[in-house]
Design a protein around this motif. Structure first.
Motif, PDB file in Angstrom:
ATOM      1  N   ALA A 230       0.845  -1.189   0.000  1.00  0.00           N
ATOM      2  CA  ALA A 230       0.000   0.000   0.000  1.00  0.00           C
ATOM      3  C   ALA A 230       0.880   1.238   0.000  1.00  0.00           C
ATOM      4  CB  ALA A 230      -0.918   0.007   1.224  1.00  0.00           C
ATOM      5  N   THR A 231       0.344   2.321  -0.543  1.00  0.00           N
ATOM      6  CA  THR A 231       1.041   3.596  -0.525  1.00  0.00           C
ATOM      7  C   THR A 231       0.041   4.715  -0.331  1.00  0.00           C
ATOM      8  OG1 THR A 231       2.717   4.918  -1.662  1.00  0.00           O
ATOM      9  CG2 THR A 231       0.974   3.979  -3.028  1.00  0.00           C
ATOM     10  N   VAL A 232       0.499   5.829   0.231  1.00  0.00           N
ATOM     11  CA  VAL A 232      -0.380   6.919   0.644  1.00  0.00           C
ATOM     12  C   VAL A 232       0.005   8.196  -0.086  1.00  0.00           C
ATOM     13  CG1 VAL A 232      -1.111   8.347   2.596  1.00  0.00           C
ATOM     14  CG2 VAL A 232      -0.728   5.890   2.914  1.00  0.00           C
ATOM     15  N   GLY A 233      -0.994   8.929  -0.581  1.00  0.00           N
ATOM     16  CA  GLY A 233      -0.757  10.214  -1.217  1.00  0.00           C
ATOM     17  C   GLY A 233      -2.061  10.961  -1.394  1.00  0.00           C
ATOM     18  N   ASP A 234      -1.987  12.264  -1.447  1.00  0.00           N
ATOM     19  CA  ASP A 234      -3.170  13.100  -1.640  1.00  0.00           C
ATOM     20  C   ASP A 234      -3.341  13.343  -3.137  1.00  0.00           C
ATOM     21  OD1 ASP A 234      -5.231  14.918  -1.539  1.00  0.00           O
ATOM     22  OD2 ASP A 234      -4.065  16.507  -0.571  1.00  0.00           O
ATOM     23  N   TYR A 235      -3.973  12.393  -3.828  1.00  0.00           N
ATOM     24  CA  TYR A 235      -3.980  12.441  -5.293  1.00  0.00           C
ATOM     25  C   TYR A 235      -4.834  13.575  -5.851  1.00  0.00           C
ATOM     26  CZ  TYR A 235      -8.654  10.351  -5.853  1.00  0.00           C
ATOM     27  OH  TYR A 235     -10.007  10.113  -5.844  1.00  0.00           O
ATOM     28  N   ASP A 236      -5.844  14.037  -5.078  1.00  0.00           N
ATOM     29  CA  ASP A 236      -6.706  15.112  -5.574  1.00  0.00           C
ATOM     30  C   ASP A 236      -6.430  16.456  -4.900  1.00  0.00           C
ATOM     31  OD1 ASP A 236      -7.658  14.326  -3.115  1.00  0.00           O
ATOM     32  OD2 ASP A 236      -9.771  14.477  -3.650  1.00  0.00           O
ATOM     33  N   ARG A 237      -5.406  16.505  -4.058  1.00  0.00           N
ATOM     34  CA  ARG A 237      -4.957  17.753  -3.427  1.00  0.00           C
ATOM     35  C   ARG A 237      -6.059  18.429  -2.610  1.00  0.00           C
ATOM     36  NH1 ARG A 237      -1.795  21.176  -7.955  1.00  0.00           N
ATOM     37  NH2 ARG A 237      -2.150  22.767  -6.337  1.00  0.00           N
ATOM     38  N   ASP A 238      -6.844  17.623  -1.917  1.00  0.00           N
ATOM     39  CA  ASP A 238      -7.863  18.203  -1.041  1.00  0.00           C
ATOM     40  C   ASP A 238      -7.396  18.299   0.400  1.00  0.00           C
ATOM     41  OD1 ASP A 238      -7.895  15.547  -0.254  1.00  0.00           O
ATOM     42  OD2 ASP A 238     -10.069  15.295  -0.451  1.00  0.00           O
ATOM     43  N   GLY A 239      -6.140  17.932   0.660  1.00  0.00           N
ATOM     44  CA  GLY A 239      -5.583  18.037   2.003  1.00  0.00           C
ATOM     45  C   GLY A 239      -5.766  16.800   2.854  1.00  0.00           C
ATOM     46  N   TRP A 240      -6.326  15.725   2.290  1.00  0.00           N
ATOM     47  CA  TRP A 240      -6.554  14.488   3.042  1.00  0.00           C
ATOM     48  C   TRP A 240      -5.816  13.331   2.361  1.00  0.00           C
ATOM     49  CZ3 TRP A 240      -8.977  14.543   7.682  1.00  0.00           C
ATOM     50  CH2 TRP A 240      -9.724  15.686   7.991  1.00  0.00           C
ATOM     51  N   PRO A 241      -5.156  12.472   3.130  1.00  0.00           N
ATOM     52  CA  PRO A 241      -4.388  11.377   2.533  1.00  0.00           C
ATOM     53  C   PRO A 241      -5.296  10.280   1.974  1.00  0.00           C
ATOM     54  CG  PRO A 241      -4.371  11.180   4.920  1.00  0.00           C
ATOM     55  CD  PRO A 241      -5.059  12.481   4.612  1.00  0.00           C
ATOM     56  N   ASP A 242      -5.000   9.856   0.771  1.00  0.00           N
ATOM     57  CA  ASP A 242      -5.722   8.768   0.122  1.00  0.00           C
ATOM     58  C   ASP A 242      -4.846   7.515   0.119  1.00  0.00           C
ATOM     59  OD1 ASP A 242      -7.855  10.644  -0.671  1.00  0.00           O
ATOM     60  OD2 ASP A 242      -6.325  11.449  -2.011  1.00  0.00           O
ATOM     61  N   LEU A 243      -5.435   6.381  -0.204  1.00  0.00           N
ATOM     62  CA  LEU A 243      -4.759   5.096  -0.042  1.00  0.00           C
ATOM     63  C   LEU A 243      -4.854   4.274  -1.318  1.00  0.00           C
ATOM     64  CD1 LEU A 243      -3.463   2.975   2.000  1.00  0.00           C
ATOM     65  CD2 LEU A 243      -5.813   2.197   2.394  1.00  0.00           C
ATOM     66  N   LEU A 244      -3.720   3.765  -1.787  1.00  0.00           N
ATOM     67  CA  LEU A 244      -3.694   2.823  -2.907  1.00  0.00           C
ATOM     68  C   LEU A 244      -3.160   1.492  -2.412  1.00  0.00           C
ATOM     69  CD1 LEU A 244      -3.635   2.960  -6.387  1.00  0.00           C
ATOM     70  CD2 LEU A 244      -1.408   2.050  -5.698  1.00  0.00           C
ATOM     71  N   VAL A 245      -3.864   0.400  -2.752  1.00  0.00           N
ATOM     72  CA  VAL A 245      -3.487  -0.947  -2.326  1.00  0.00           C
ATOM     73  C   VAL A 245      -3.124  -1.762  -3.564  1.00  0.00           C
ATOM     74  CG1 VAL A 245      -4.204  -2.999  -1.042  1.00  0.00           C
ATOM     75  CG2 VAL A 245      -5.088  -0.744  -0.392  1.00  0.00           C
ATOM     76  N   THR A 246      -1.999  -2.476  -3.498  1.00  0.00           N
ATOM     77  CA  THR A 246      -1.511  -3.266  -4.627  1.00  0.00           C
ATOM     78  C   THR A 246      -1.722  -4.754  -4.394  1.00  0.00           C
ATOM     79  OG1 THR A 246       0.724  -3.561  -3.743  1.00  0.00           O
ATOM     80  CG2 THR A 246       0.284  -1.530  -4.986  1.00  0.00           C
TER      81      THR A 246
END
Length: 612
Positions: free
Chosen positions: A167-183
């Protein structure tokens, strides 16, 4: 989101006898977070003898109190990654294991922990691949965690859970909240951090809507970073090999015992690059971005770290590949167009010191030598040294030297199979140390044990390492089948803690309990203007004529996502001469009179050191 200033005082430590040390350490294990244990007195103490050392003369770092206490039992984290090996398929799918992700999903200033579940085989022939549920643990403070998987919507994502790895974490839409991607196997899942309508947050599965619902074969590690300079983080996705049940040959290593096949039996898959379009969607630009095509001798990717190697403002991509040459992509992108130029062999980071490819898994970048340039550390397979690539780049020319032998990292021998790793200053002396998690990839190894102990190195200064695993604490005395490692300050005390995921064994949480009352520290969180991605930025701290550097990175370790705050150990220094931030666009801001022993939030464009 981390509070603007999170002060903690240095622990005041007395001098007690051995009984007090043992009692306090046991208390930490039983009751979670608490005061750091005291140092030992002159007659002995809380540390255990070092297992091995590269030092030719006695070193004070080899004795002393334990660095870590295992606080798992009291933490509320009770979860095991399972790989399905009980079906007896001896599949290479089972060998990779999992990673971990750290994120403050609800913005309370405490870092939470996401744990992939792995997978299993079902159906009449036990050849249908399914996923075990994953878990999200909310940090309640005091090293106590609560399972919030159900309430955050992660118990049953769209299509159900698949066989997961990392998994990796990043704010992909720049709304100030961390989002999560799972592989994982056959797909990835993207979760958007959104309001739950009750004053809290939940994770909404937006994989299909974002354009990530197809085209992935077998995803391992991943990294977010703004590769094209438009402010939105793009996604670099590692892929492994072309295994399937239709391509599952019989293998052995001793001439008779069936075992998991090595990656050399398979063709490598091509890594993926997904460009962020800025409207919540991604475009697969792998074919035009310059990614090397997977073949028998290319691909097979397991680890990735993204960092600006030559300090030109564009983050570069290093990929750890298994049994084939590692890749290094110099970023030549322009705004709106991702262009990566693979130069691993040319710049000296594709092969080992003998010119051979290694079985590489974990990777990190840091500044353990104090040069201001990110070196690269890669963990490798048995009968291979871990690779330390010294950065001698200029802005005009990227170049590295293989320097494992001169660092002392080779002192542990070649019986380990290394996975998650990282550079972190565990003792706040101003030099980054190294942690490595180990465990074999096959079922019946002939030259080493399947379950292996972890390794802890202290940096003696200038990137000269000495093994101090004997001071790591009781966890370091036992062997496990370890994989991913997430480094994070879970209790916000300025000391880096460690979460480790194992295969078919429970996750472990280690709290850094090393008493360092004489050492100061300072922590930094970076926030780009308009929540722009900051990978490629760097922070420098000048103390007593010496400069330390930390880098804003994507990826790192193995299949894991760490605490992105930067912690600087200051040793006995009572003040910082200057703290500087150099943003990816080249702008720089300097501060003096920086308060110590606390975290500071620095927002691009702000004159303030700490900003609410």
């Amino acid at each position: 989101m981390i509070p603007p200033v999170n002060p903690t005082r240095n622990r005041s430590v007395g001098r007690f006898g051995v009984i007090a040390v043992v009692a306090m350490t046991v208390g930490l294990v039983l009751f979670g977070c608490g005061p750091k244990p005291p140092p030992e007195n002159a007659s002995g103490g809380g540390g255990t003898p070092v297992i091995s050392s590269s030092a030719s003369s006695p070193d004070a770092r080899l004795v002393g109190p334990d660095v870590f206490a295992d606080v798992t039992a009291a933490s509320g984290i009770d979860f095991t990654y399972r790989n399905g090996e009980d079906a007896g398929h001896l599949s290479i799918l089972e060998s990779l294991g999992g990673g971990l992700a750290v994120l403050d999903y609800d913005g309370d200033g405490r870092l939470d922990l996401f744990v992939p579940g792995g997978g299993y085989y079902g159906g009449p022939d036990k050849k249908q691949i399914f996923g075990h549920p994953c878990k999200l643990y909310r940090n309640e403070g005091g090293c106590k965690f609560r399972d919030v998987t159900e309430e955050t919507g992660l118990s049953s994502p769209a299509g159900g859970w698949f066989y997961t790895h990392g998994a990796t974490v990043g704010d992909y839409d720049r709304d100030g909240w961390p989002d999560l991607l799972v592989t994982g196997w056959g797909r990835v899942a993207l979760f958007h951090n959104v309001p739950d309508g009750k004053g809290g947050r939940r994770m909404a599965d937006v994989t299909a809507a974002a354009g990530l619902g197809s085209g992935v074969t077998w995803a391992t590690s991943a990294a977010w970073a703004d590769l094209d300079g438009d402010g939105f983080p793009d996604l670099f996705l590692c892929q492994y090999v072309d295994w399937s049940f239709a391509n599952n040959p019989d293998c052995n290593y001793d001439g008779k015992t069936p075992d998991v096949c090595p990656p050399k039996k398979f063709r490598g898959l091509t890594c993926k690059v997904f460009q962020n379009t800025g409207n919540g969607k991604f475009t697969d630009v792998s074919d035009t971005a310059g990614v090397v095509k997977g073949t028998d001798l290319e691909g097979k990717s397991l680890g990735v770290v993204v960092v600006d190697v030559n300090q030109d403002g564009r983050p570069d991509v290093y990929v750890a590949n298994d049994t084939v040459a590692n890749h290094f992509y110099v970023n030549k992108s322009e705004k709106g167009k991702i262009a990566l130029v693979e130069q691993g062999r040319a710049v000296g980071v594709a092969l080992d010191g003998g010119g051979k490819p290694n079985g590489s898994m974990g990777v990190d970048a840091g500044d353990p030598e104090g040069t201001g340039k990110p070196v690269v550390l890669v963990t490798n397979y048995e009968n291979e040294n871990h690779a330390f690539y010294r950065n001698i780049s200029t802005r005009e020319r990227v170049s590295f030297l293989y320097a494992t032998e001169s660092t002392g990292l080779g002192s542990i021998g070649q019986k380990f199979v290394g996975w998650g790793t990282g550079f972190h200053d565990f003792d706040h002396d101003g030099w980054e140390d190294v942690f490595i998690a180990n465990g074999h990839a096959i079922r019946y190894p002939t030259g080493a044990s399947r379950h292996q102990r972890p390794i802890l190195f202290f940096n003696r200064g200038g990137g000269k390492f000495v093994e101090v695993s004997g001071r790591g604490g009781p966890y370091f005395q036992n062997q496990r089948l370890s994989r991913g490692v997430a480094f994070a300050d879970f209790d916000n005390d300025g000391h880096t803690d460690v979460a480790i995921i194992h295969t078919n064994q429970p996750v472990t949480l280690l709290r850094n309990v090393l008493p360092t009352p004489e050492h100061n520290w300072v922590g930094v969180s970076l926030f780009g203007e308009g929540n722009r991605d900051v990978v490629g930025a760097r922070v420098q701290v000048e103390v007593k004529g010496r400069t330390q550097t930390r880098f804003a990175k994507g990826g790192s370790s193995y299949a894991s996502s760490p605490d992105r705050r930067m912690i600087f150990g200051l040793g006995t220094a009572a003040k910082i001469d200057k703290l500087s931030v150099i943003w990816p666009d080249g702008t720089r801001r300097d501060w003096q009179d920086v308060p110590l022993n606390q975290y500071h939030r620095i927002r691009q464009g702000s004159e303030q050191l700490s900003e609410k």
